[in-house]
Design a protein around this motif. Structure first.
Motif, PDB file in Angstrom:
ATOM      1  N   TRP A  47       0.833  -1.209   0.000  1.00 45.68           N
ATOM      2  CA  TRP A  47       0.000   0.000   0.000  1.00 45.68           C
ATOM      3  C   TRP A  47       0.862   1.250   0.000  1.00 45.68           C
ATOM      4  N   VAL A 181      -5.800   5.873   0.254  1.00 44.79           N
ATOM      5  CA  VAL A 181      -6.732   4.742   0.213  1.00 44.79           C
ATOM      6  C   VAL A 181      -6.031   3.444   0.619  1.00 44.79           C
ATOM      7  N   GLU A 182      -6.816   2.528   1.162  1.00 43.21           N
ATOM      8  CA  GLU A 182      -6.324   1.178   1.480  1.00 43.21           C
ATOM      9  C   GLU A 182      -5.213   1.160   2.533  1.00 43.21           C
TER      10      GLU A 182
END
Length: 198
Positions: A47, A181-182
């Protein structure tokens, strides 16, 4: 609604100089003939690499996601003339060095957190480059100048600067902005986490 700090990552458009945040941690800069340079950073989670590729793109710099010799995610830019300033500012001879008077802002801190930040022992630890110990103290000074006095700590066997205390953690969360995000739980400085540890 709280007013954004002028230095917050979300208060200003992305600019090339923000990429200095990668050099605050384990990121590296390599120059080619004094006319071009390349930035690269090895991270420990996918990520992080994906967020950094997106952050580079937001600043007009394409970056590839590949793997290091140790099979970790590696983000690397091409050699570019507009990156040579990082090589000039962040090296002394062949050694990585912090530019004198470095002024950190939210965008630089955001990239630093993307590459090497996580919660640790009641504070938020910003990882440092274990191969460049002479950068640790100047980076601690730069953090202090932006209101984030930190102490030395260890993250996964590596050095880092730990920001603690509710006021400073709230400031850090404000400066770096919302999480990419994530992002796994416990990896980003968010106000709700700050309140939980205060």
């Amino acid at each position: 609604m709280a007013q954004l700090s002028f230095f917050s990552a979300e208060a200003n458009p992305p600019v090339l100089d923000d990429l200095a945040g990668l050099l605050c941690c384990q990121g590296q800069v390599v120059s080619f003939g004094g006319t071009a340079a390349r930035l690269s950073v090895v991270v420990d989670e996918l990520w992080r690499a994906q967020a950094l590729v997106a952050a580079c793109a937001e600043r007009g710099v394409p970056a590839e996601l590949t793997t290091s010799e140790e099979d970790s995610p590696l983000v690397r830019t091409p050699f570019r003339a507009d990156l040579i300033g990082f090589a000039v500012d962040w090296t002394r001879g062949a050694v990585k060095a912090v530019p004198p008077g470095l002024a950190l802002d939210g965008a630089m801190l955001r990239l630093w957190a993307m590459a090497a930040g996580r919660w640790s022992e009641g504070g938020y630890l910003l990882g440092l480059d274990p191969r460049a110990p002479d950068t640790h103290e100047p980076l601690g000074g730069a953090l202090a100048r932006c209101g984030l006095a930190a102490t030395m700590g260890v993250r996964g066997g590596g050095p880092g600067l730990r920001v603690s205390g509710q006021r400073r953690l709230n400031r850090l969360a404000e400066l770096v902005g919302g999480s990419p995000v994530e992002v796994p739980h416990g990896e980003w400085p968010v106000v709700s986490r700050v309140r939980a540890t205060g």
